[in-house]
Design a protein around this motif. Sequence first.
Motif, short mmCIF file in Angstrom:
data_model
loop_
_atom_site.label_atom_id
_atom_site.label_comp_id
_atom_site.label_asym_id
_atom_site.label_seq_id
_atom_site.Cartn_x
_atom_site.Cartn_y
_atom_site.Cartn_z
N ARG A 26 1.82 7.70 1.48
CA ARG A 26 1.74 7.21 1.66
C ARG A 26 2.95 6.16 1.54
O ARG A 26 2.46 5.09 2.46
CB ARG A 26 0.53 6.60 1.63
N LEU A 27 3.12 6.11 0.67
CA LEU A 27 3.67 5.21 -0.21
C LEU A 27 5.07 4.93 0.34
O LEU A 27 6.22 4.73 0.29
CB LEU A 27 4.62 5.32 -1.69
N ILE A 50 3.97 1.05 3.20
CA ILE A 50 2.82 1.63 2.62
C ILE A 50 1.96 2.02 3.63
O ILE A 50 1.15 0.92 4.74
CB ILE A 50 1.87 0.72 1.53
N LEU A 51 1.48 3.72 3.84
CA LEU A 51 0.82 3.71 4.89
C LEU A 51 -0.74 3.46 3.90
O LEU A 51 -0.93 3.64 2.69
CB LEU A 51 1.19 5.01 5.62
N GLN A 52 -2.04 2.66 5.38
CA GLN A 52 -3.27 3.41 4.57
C GLN A 52 -3.66 3.90 6.23
O GLN A 52 -3.64 4.50 7.21
CB GLN A 52 -3.68 2.46 4.70
N ASP A 53 -5.09 4.53 5.29
CA ASP A 53 -6.17 5.44 6.15
C ASP A 53 -5.64 4.63 7.24
O ASP A 53 -6.28 3.23 7.14
CB ASP A 53 -6.81 5.70 4.99
N HIS A 140 2.55 -7.62 -1.29
CA HIS A 140 3.37 -6.96 -0.50
C HIS A 140 2.62 -6.70 1.11
O HIS A 140 1.82 -6.85 1.06
CB HIS A 140 2.79 -4.94 -0.56
N GLN A 141 3.46 -6.85 1.92
CA GLN A 141 2.91 -6.13 3.24
C GLN A 141 2.41 -5.07 4.37
O GLN A 141 3.42 -4.86 3.97
CB GLN A 141 4.13 -7.41 4.01
N HIS A 142 1.56 -5.57 5.28
CA HIS A 142 1.38 -3.54 5.42
C HIS A 142 2.76 -3.70 6.63
O HIS A 142 3.02 -4.28 6.98
CB HIS A 142 0.05 -3.85 5.93
#
Length: 142
Positions: A26-27, A50-53, A140-142
């Motif tokens: 996810r990085l 950066i991806l999140q669930d 960090h911004q999504h």
Amino acid sequence: MLIFTQCLSHSVKAILFTLPLSSEERLKSRHRFESDNGQTLFINLKRGTILQDGDILQAETGECLQIIAKPEPVLTITASDPHLLLRAAYHLGNRHVRVEITPNYLRLAPDLVLQQMLEQLGVAIKAEIQPFQPEIGAYHQH
């Protein structure tokens, strides 16, 4: 080949694929995957994403996929005393370790040296296979 270039901030009703990814996967903002039916899926997002669930990605042609946090080996840290859990979080943060932080537990990737340090602090440590969702960082911004 489907190329996913956008991370959507809103819910989408028609999700064509789900893609289970580890915390390391996810990085990556650029990655190639094969779907269950053999279709090539390519993620091509803005560098540093950066991806999140639960994130939803949209392809250039409109198809959507949802990111799922894949279960992976982790150490789950608990303590009967909240202060002890805070101390453990402090020591892990002082070592710049990727940590999932909740009110009831901390979770990190298996590491023997860190495990020994945590054992000396007196926290409970359990090796598990669970989704790992570490903090992404304050700047960090999504």
